[in-house]
Every structure is written in structure tokens, then in C-alpha cells.
Design an enzyme around this catalytic site. Structure first.
Site, PDB file in Angstrom:
ATOM      1  N   GLU A   1      32.047  20.350  27.056  1.00 56.01           N
ATOM      2  CA  GLU A   1      33.344  20.716  26.460  1.00 56.01           C
ATOM      3  C   GLU A   1      34.494  19.926  27.086  1.00 56.01           C
ATOM      4  OE1 GLU A   1      33.780  24.985  26.665  1.00 56.01           O
ATOM      5  OE2 GLU A   1      32.603  25.202  24.849  1.00 56.01           O
TER       6      GLU A   1
ATOM      7  N   GLU B   1      26.244  26.152  21.371  1.00 49.84           N
ATOM      8  CA  GLU B   1      26.463  27.492  21.941  1.00 49.84           C
ATOM      9  C   GLU B   1      26.891  28.452  20.846  1.00 49.84           C
ATOM     10  OE1 GLU B   1      29.049  27.702  25.382  1.00 49.84           O
ATOM     11  OE2 GLU B   1      28.201  25.861  26.219  1.00 49.84           O
TER      12      GLU B   1
HETATM   13  C1  GAL Z   1      31.693  27.772  26.971  1.00 48.90           C
HETATM   14  C2  GAL Z   1      31.041  26.976  28.092  1.00 48.90           C
HETATM   15  C3  GAL Z   1      29.878  27.753  28.668  1.00 48.90           C
HETATM   16  C4  GAL Z   1      30.295  29.152  28.993  1.00 48.90           C
HETATM   17  C5  GAL Z   1      30.876  29.808  27.754  1.00 48.90           C
HETATM   18  C6  GAL Z   1      31.367  31.210  27.969  1.00 48.90           C
HETATM   19  O1  GAL Z   1      32.918  27.267  26.658  1.00 48.90           O
HETATM   20  O2  GAL Z   1      30.580  25.749  27.606  1.00 48.90           O
HETATM   21  O3  GAL Z   1      29.408  27.102  29.816  1.00 48.90           O
HETATM   22  O4  GAL Z   1      31.237  29.118  30.005  1.00 48.90           O
HETATM   23  O5  GAL Z   1      31.961  29.085  27.322  1.00 48.90           O
HETATM   24  O6  GAL Z   1      30.337  32.017  28.395  1.00 48.90           O
END
Ligand code: GAL
Length: 879
Positions: A217, A286
Site C-alpha cells: 500500500e 485484501e
Molecule cells: C491494510 C494493510 C494490512 C492491514 C490492514 C488492516 O491497509 O495492508 O497490512 O494493516 O490494512 O488490518
């Protein structure tokens, strides 16, 4: 020549060769097979080629506009995050197998630099940090892996995964165009890639890894840094590609990721996302299955109907790879939680709960979703969706391939109302905020809002393990051990001093109070002001706890201004500053300060304000108990523990407590109930369970409806209760007898009320509609090969060692409520209880078909009915 490194444990699989799925077979590589000299292996090789239709012989992972292409075949890939240090190696196989049974193809993990290289050049890859063993477990299960090397990982992990020593490399600046940083990042990335290569873990060498990630990110961070950000990002991309892993790289949330790197999406929904080039597939790295928890905050849940809706929305748009973040969240053991204030539990409301148990209905409903998506795979990978409107807020996405495959997704975006739509001359009813999946463009096999699987309620039940022989050791702050302290003028930043070797840093100074001070003769007591950049602060005056203050994740700053009890003459002011996990996110978070940065001042003395900020301060890193290694199982004797007969009454701050216990019977996951304690850390047999804190959750826990865009504040639980009460104790950390529990309590609590509890299924609920002959889209229990409509069944399953001991509620009719609060509606078959009891009592699992004939007669003709059951699970009585 050696035997090929197939992941199967025995050669018997050759005989059963054909039943293996293409996914499993694709793990076999030409390279591996060529290593054998046996004739049967050549036969096997030819069979592999036939089965795979593998044109290019070598194992390859590439991509095109539609999908990741493995050995020439486009794949719809379903992935889930399981972070190896957040569970124990003894749990890995079970977690991975449950993921596989849940319909996953891929396991994703970050690589956590700070656990692997705690000091420069000294590497650790053992125990929970055994990355290779973890990946081989994934491989053995026949699954693929996505390795997110980072090495910045965010992940609510201490310092975002960077080792703290990295901050002290001369001239370093994190995540930007900076030579010292780039050198270190390249060094670690290369180290991991080389390790993967030497273990043959990339798919192209017969291993499971089909994808890798560099950075995490970085998009918006890089933009804020301008040219330097862009240069660093381009460098990182080139560096990664130059490592020649043979498999594609991704960069998440990086719109300008240079070719051939695939830019991917993270979020609660990703249907609005498209990659930056038309020849790249649409990947969601994600898909947030829930959310993390902060001490003092509530628990966040994400309804599975909405998660399934988000996934179906992504797939109907043409997405071909999605990853649940998290599939198993696990535990932030030790001091690994990022921060500050991330809880020790990283449960995340994931399909597998913190303890590795299946969370229902989340797991089961997603499993059904995965089956439905896989049925659509031939159409999905070979056609682009044709989108048609079915109404104001309704759409059809149809994938119709030249080879004759057709799959349709019927969506209703209305958050309040169901919709009756017409598709291909048939009527379909779509609940609010839902998508129906039709793998043959006719029959609905799945609707995201119709949860057919049971829901399971877990509870923490007492075990037979008693904690005994309590002993205590007071963290003595009256004597200062010169060897571990130093004195300077002024206030120092905490991490600069501790290097994060401990959460604790003592700041101590002396103040002389003249006996003529008027407060000593009945005047108002002076106040001490302490400003700290966090994270927690305990103020001691002459060895007595005077008060505490805590920051929050959003606002780490603490202002403490309270009356203090000073005496004439010398007074010792000791400030214990406690770090609660170093930040893992935010612009140049490595520069953020922790600790008592001042001002520190006394108000209300006769002279007025006395500023102590530039006084002589004595520093002690960590606790005496830490220095004396009181947690270590073999050096217990170095400390004088006192018999703890009065500890329940005393509730003293800054105290170490110790007890013994025998492992409880059974194999349910275990936890410590710490609700009688304040705040501190706890160890079992020398292994840190993590930080505990009985901070009470504030927030709005009004309950939520699945429909409508999800954000973490929407569905909160546990307001008014300790954010975290139970702390996972891995079974594998226990011996049968004489286990040691050591804890350090900052505030005071009653350790004799700590309990070892076990996580057990206590209630299972099922709630399902009958099949309605006029509507084409009721849940079909089996949608296997025949596509035949079966009458739906409710299934109840208590789990191993448990049987259904009672039926709390049963109603075939129009019952109301949800699991735990079911009530009879206006229509109710009087035989409901009897029927269910007869079928289910005494059984580990049972199934009942939802049909009038099963309940004597139709309790309300022409009404759509449901069968709703709540059953109690209890340990099976052993004969
Ligand atoms: C995303 C990040 C993850 C984790 C998630 C929240 O933005 O890439 O590593 O932090 O948020 O759980």
C-alpha cells in the site's frame, strides 16, 4: 537421481492418480519428474501431461487480462491470509487443511522481517518463524501460496514489520529513495527469495508460491513524497523483478505499479477497481473479513452476507483472484502487536477464529460461495461479463463463452427491499443487498444473503486445571541498581533508549520540598503535570503509585495533571512509561516519538511552577524482573519469590506473580481469563502469551443489519466489557504437569481469580427456508453434478467430543429472531420439538429435511415456512 519432491507423503497416490484435481496436479513439474529413473514415474509423467493438457511442459505462472495463468490455464483463485507467527507450527496443518476444506486454493502470508532478523545479520527461522515449514505445510495440502515479502507489512504488527535496529542505520529514511534503506530492503528481500529458491518453493520449481508482493500500500505514501516516492517505488519494482522468481509480482494499492507488476486492490469492496493496464488481471489482495481490535475499543464483526456480497460483486465484475484478510487472524503473541494499543487477539472475525476453530456461519457460507464460484470458473475465465439492467437497482452480469459455458450473477443493490426480477424469462427473487449465482445461467445455487449453514456459539468453559502455589515478587523501585541505569539532564525519547528491548522505561528524578511549604500545613497539595507521547504512564511518588494515564491509538499523547503526595525533604518522582506496540502505519512513522517528552512540572509550590523537564533524570530500561529473567523456567531461583497467601487482598501494583498448573484434559483450545487483573504481560513456560489489559470497551454496540456498505463502526460488539478478557494459551506450550505461569501486573489485580478456560461449542443454531416450488432460487442443499433440486435440510453439528444434549428451540413455521433469541411466530408446527429431539439428541450431528411430511402436516398452507432450531452441545458421555 532422487525421488521427485511431490508433496504427497506416500507413493500410493500414483494408484489413485486420476482423482486428483488439476490444482493439485499442477504442482508437479517437469523438473521434478525428470529427476526420477523409475519407469512408473515416466508413466506418471505422461499421465500428468494428459491430465493437464500442459503444452509448455515447464511449470509456469504468468497472467493475462483475465486471470493468473498456471501452466497455461487461467484460474479463478480463492485465497486466505494466515500469518505464520500468529499461530504455532503445531496448528499450521489444521489451519491449512480447514482452509482447503473451506474452498481455498491459495494461502497468503506476509514475511515478518523483525522476527527473522532481530539483530543485523542474525537470522531466526525456527518455531513460529519457520517460514519454510509453513510454506511446505501449504504445499503438502496441495494449495498455492502468495508470499507478501513487503518487507514493510503494516499488518498491525510491531513497527510494521521493520526491525527497530533499522531505524538506527546511519542516514536511513524508511520507504523512500534513500540508499541505506534500499540497501537493507534489498538485502532482506534477496535473502528471502534465495531461501525460497534453495527450498524450491516457487511454483516454477515445483513449489507452491505462485505470486509475491513487494512493498505494501505504498501508493498514497509515495504520492505524498513526490519524486523521491516515485523513484523509490520504481526502484522497488525493478529490484523485485530483477530477482527472477519466475512468478508474477504484485503491488497493492499502487495505481502506477510499473509493468510487469500487477497493481491490486485492498478494501471492504473492490468491485470499482481495475488494474492499470488492460493485460493485467483484476486481483483483490485484501478482502477484509472483519477488522482488528484496539484495547479500549469494541469488537468488530463483518456479517458474512455482506462479505459474500462483496466477493460476488468483485467476481461478477471480472475479478479472478481474491484473498480474505484474514482467513485466520490468530494471536499477537509476545510484544508482536503493532500499535499502539492493538490487542493481543488478532481474531479479526475471520472464518477461522483466533483459536483455529471454524466460525459458523461465516466459514460455511463462504465455503458455499466458493463452490458456486468454482462452478462458474469455465465461463468466468473465458468470457467478459455482459451487463444488463434488471431494474432500478438490479443488474445481471452474464459470462457466456464461445465454448458454450454460461454463468450469471443477478444482483440487487437495494439495501432495504427484496426484488423480483425477470431473467431469461424466469422469475428470481433477490433479497436486499444480495447476489444470486447461476453457474448454468438458469439455476440459482447460491445467494449471498441466504445463509443456509448453521451458526455456532462458542463459550469459554472452566477446565479442571487449577493454578496453585502462588508466589509474588515486588518490582522494587526504592533501590536503584546502578549497573543498569544512567543519569542525564532532560527527557529522552523512549525507543532511542530501550531500542524496544522492553516495553518499560523508568524516568526518575528527585525533588526537594522545603519544610516551610504551605501545603504541608494544610494548604492544597501541589499537582504534577506530565506530558507524554505515550503510550501508557504510571506515576510513582516515593515508591507509591500516584496515578496512571493512557493514550489511545488515535491520540497517543497523554496529559497527566494530578495532585501528588509530597513530603518535606527529598521526594523521588518515578515515571514508568510503557510502550504498547510501536506504530505500524502512517507517514514516516519511524520518526514518531514515544515516552515522556515533557514538559514535566510541579504546580502549587510556594515558588509557583517548578519545571522538571531539564532536571537530572535517571533512566532504567525495563524492569528488574526482566533483567533477572524471572520468566525463564530454569532460572526461577535467581529471584526471591514470596509465598503469595495475601495477594488476593493486597492487589499491589508492579508485582510479578507466579503459579503452577497441570495441563487440563481434552484437546479444546485453551485461554487464560485475565478479567481479575489490570494490565501487564503474561508468560507460560517462558513463552509470552502477550500483553493483557482489562480496558473496557467504549463504542456503539446497537447491533447491525448486513445490508448496506460496511465500515468497522457499523457492527460492534462488547461495549462496556473488557475489550479482551481471554488470552490464547497454545496447547503445544504445555507439559502434562508442573507448568509455570508468570505475569507482571502494572496496576494491581487478584491473580488467584485467573482461570484457565477451554473454548467449546455450546450452542448450534440452524435457520432455513423450505423449498418453494414456484420460486427458482431457494437454497438447494446439493448442487453437485446432477443439478437436481433437493429439498433443503438443516444440519446441526456439535464438533468432536460433543453431542446434542438438548433442543432449546425448534419451530417449523414462521419463527422470529436470530440464534439465541428465537421465538415462535404465528405459524408453528406443534410437532417441531419432538421431531428434532428424536433425530438429534445424543448425536454429534444430525440432519432434518424441511418438508411438511416430516412435521405431520402443513402448519399453515400457502405460507413460506422456515425450520429454526437452537440446540445445546455438551461433552459426550464416555461409556
Ligand atoms: C491494510 C494493510 C494490512 C492491514 C490492514 C488492516 O491497509 O495492508 O497490512 O494493516 O490494512 O488490518
Amino acid at each position: 537421481m532422487t525421488i521427485p519432491h511431490f508433496y504427497t507423503p506416500s507413493h500410493s497416490f500414483i494408484i489413485f492418480f486420476f482423482p486428483f484435481s488439476p490444482l493439485q496436479l499442477q504442482h508437479f513439474c517437469f523438473n521434478s519428474i525428470m529427476e526420477t529413473n523409475s519407469v512408473s514415474k515416466w508413466v506418471l509423467f505422461i499421465l500428468v501431461l494428459i491430465q493437464l493438457g500442459c503444452q509448455n511442459i515447464q511449470c509456469t505462472v504468468t497472467y493475462d487480462n483475465k486471470a493468473i495463468v498456471i501452466n497455461g490455464q487461467r484460474r479463478i483463485l480463492i485465497s486466505g491470509s494466515i500469518h505464520y507467527p500468529r499461530s504455532t507450527p503445531e496448528m499450521w496443518e489444521d489451519l491449512v487443511m480447514k482452509a482447503k476444506q473451506g474452498g481455498l486454493d491459495v494461502i497468503e502470508t506476509y514475511v515478518f522481517w523483525n522476527v527473522h532478523e532481530p539483530t543485523p545479520g542474525n537470522y531466526v527461522f525456527e518455531g513460529r518463524y519457520d517460514l519454510v515449514r509453513f510454506l511446505k505445510t501449504v504445499q503438502k495440502a496441495g494449495l498455492y501460496a502468495h508470499l507478501r515479502i513487503g518487507p514493510y507489512v503494516c499488518a498491525e504488527w510491531n513497527f510494521g514489520g521493520f526491525p527497530v535496529w533499522l531505524k538506527y542505520v546511519p542516514g536511513i529514511s524508511f520507504r523512500t529513495d534513500n540508499e541505506p534503506f534500499k540497501r537493507a530492503m534489498k538485502g532482506f528481500t534477496e535473502k528471502i527469495v534465495n531461501m525460497m529458491k534453495s527450498e524450491k518453493l516457487f511454483e516454477t520449481e515445483g513449489g507452491p508460491i505462485i505470486l509475491s508482493q513487494i512493498e505494501n500500500e505504498y501508493g498514497s505514501v509515495g504520492k505524498a513524497l513526490g519524486v523521491a516516492g516515485h523513484n523509490y517505488m520504481t526502484w522497488a519494482a525493478n529490484m523485485a523483478v530483477g530477482l527472477r522468481t519466475g512468478v508474477p509480482w504484485v503491488m497493492c494499492k499502487q495505481d502506477d505499479a510499473p509493468d510487469p507488476i500487477i497493481n491490486t486492490c485492498n478494501g471492504f469492496y473492490c468491485d470499482a477497481f481495475s488494474p492499470n493496464k488492460p493485460d493485467k488481471p483484476t486481483i483483490w489482495t485484501e478482502a477484509w473479513s472483519g477488522w482488528f481490535t484496539e484495547f479500549g475499543g469494541p469488537i468488530h464483526e463483518r456479517p458474512v452476507q455482506d462479505l459474500a456480497f462483496g466477493v460476488a460483486r468483485f467476481i461478477q465484475k471480472g475479478g479472478s483472484f481474491f484473498n480474505y484478510y484474514m482467513y485466520h487472524g490468530g494471536t499477537n503473541f509476545g510484544r508482536s502487536a503493532g500499535g499502539p494499543f492493538i490487542t493481543t487477539s488478532y481474531d479479526y472475525d475471520a472464518p477461522l477464529d483466533e483459536y483455529g476453530l471454524i466460525r459458523q456461519p461465516k466459514y460455511g457460507h463462504l465455503k458455499e460461495l466458493h463452490k458456486a464460484i468454482k462452478q462458474c470458473e469455465p465461463a468466468l475465465v473465458s468470457a467478459d461479463p455482459r451487463v444488463t439492467s434488471l431494474g432500478n437497482l438490479q443488474q445481471a452480469h452474464v459470462f457466456s463463452s464461445e465454448s458454450g459455458h454460461c454463468a450469471a450473477f443477478l444482483a440487487n443493490y437495494n439495501t432495504n427491499n427484496a426484488a423480483k426480477v425477470m431473467f431469461n424469462n424466469m422469475h428470481y427473487t433477490l433479497p436486499p443487498w444480495s447476489i444470486s449465482i447461476l453457474p448454468d445461467c438458469t439455476n440459482v445455487v447460491f445467494n449471498t444473503a441466504k445463509v443456509g449453514v448453521q451458526s455456532t456459539q462458542m463459550e469459554m468453559l472452566p477446565t479442571n486445571a487449577e493454578l496453585f502455589t502462588w508466589e509474588t515478587y515486588n518490582e522494587d523501585l526504592t533501590t536503584v541498581d546502578d549497573s543498569s541505569t544512567f543519569t542525564v539532564s532532560g527527557l529522552l525519547e523512549q525507543v532511542n533508549v530501550t531500542r524496544d528491548n522492553s516495553d518499560y522505561l523508568w524516568y526518575t528524578t528527585n525533588v526537594h520540598v522545603d519544610s516551610s511549604e504551605s501545603f504541608l500545613r494544610g494548604g492544597e497539595h501541589p499537582k504534577l503535570l506530565v506530558q507524554s507521547t505515550g503510550h501508557a504512564l504510571h506515576v510513582f511518588i516515593n515508591g507509591e503509585l500516584s496515578g496512571s494515564a493512557f493514550g489511545t491509538r488515535e491520540n497517543r499523547r497523554i496529559t497527566y495533571k494530578e495532585k501528588v503526595n509530597l513530603r518535606p525533604g527529598n521526594n523521588k518522582i518515578s515515571l514508568l512509561s510503557v510502550a504498547m506496540g510501536l506504530p505500524n502505519i502512517g507517514g514516516h512513522y519511524e520518526t514518531w516519538e514515544t515516552g515522556v517528552m515533557g514538559p514535566v512540572a510541579l504546580y502549587g509550590l510556594d515558588q509557583g511552577k517548578q519545571d522538571l523537564s531539564w532536571a537530572k533524570w535517571t533512566y532504567q530500561v525495563g524492569l528488574k524482573g526482566e533483567a533477572m529473567d524471572v520468566i525463564s523456567t530454569n532460572r526461577m531461583s535467581s529471584v526471591e519469590w514470596l509465598q503469595g497467601s495475601l495477594i488476593a487482598q493486597k492487589q499491589q501494583p508492579l508485582t510479578w506473580h507466579k503459579a503452577s498448573f497441570n495441563a487440563p484434559e481434552g484437546d479444546e483450545p485453551l485461554a487464560l481469563d485475565m478479567s481479575s487483573m489490570g494490565k501487564g504481560q503474561v508468560w507460560i513456560n517462558g513463552q509470552s502469551i502477550g500483553r493483557y489489559w482489562t480496558a473496557y470497551a467504549t463504542g456503539n454496540c446497537q447491533g447491525c443489519h448486513y445490508a448496506g456498505s460496511y465500515r468497522p463502526p457499523k457492527c460492534q460488539l462488547g461495549c462496556g466489557q473488557p475489550t479482551q478478557r481471554w488470552y490464547h494459551v497454545p496447547r503445544s506450550w504445555l507439559k502434562p504437569t508442573d507448568n509455570s505461569l508468570v505475569l507482571f501486573e502494572e496496576l494491581g489485580g487478584d491473580p488467584t481469580r485467573i482461570q484457565l478456560v477451554k473454548r467449546s461449542t455450546t450452542t448450534v443454531c440452524a435457520d432455513m427456508f423450505e423449498y418453494h416450488p414456484n420460486i427458482k432460487d431457494w437454497h438447494i442443499e446439493s448442487f453437485g453434478k446432477t443439478q437436481e433440486l433437493h429439498r433443503p435440510k438443516v444440519h446441526l453439528h456439535c464438533g468432536p467430543g460433543l453431542t446434542i444434549s438438548a433442543i432449546k428451540f425448534a419451530s417449523f413455521g414462521t419463527p422470529l429472531g436470530t440464534c439465541g433469541t428465537f421465538q415462535q411466530g404465528t405459524c408453528h408446527a406443534p410437532t417441531s420439538y419432538d421431531v428434532i429431539q428424536k433425530r438429534c439428541i445424543g448425536k454429534e450431528a444430525c440432519a432434518v429435511t424441511i418438508a411438511n411430511s416430516n412435521f405431520g402436516q402443513d402448519p399453515c398452507p400457502n405460507k413460506l415456512k422456515r425450520l429454526t432450531v437452537e440446540a445445546v452441545c455438551a461433552p459426550s458421555t464416555r461409556g
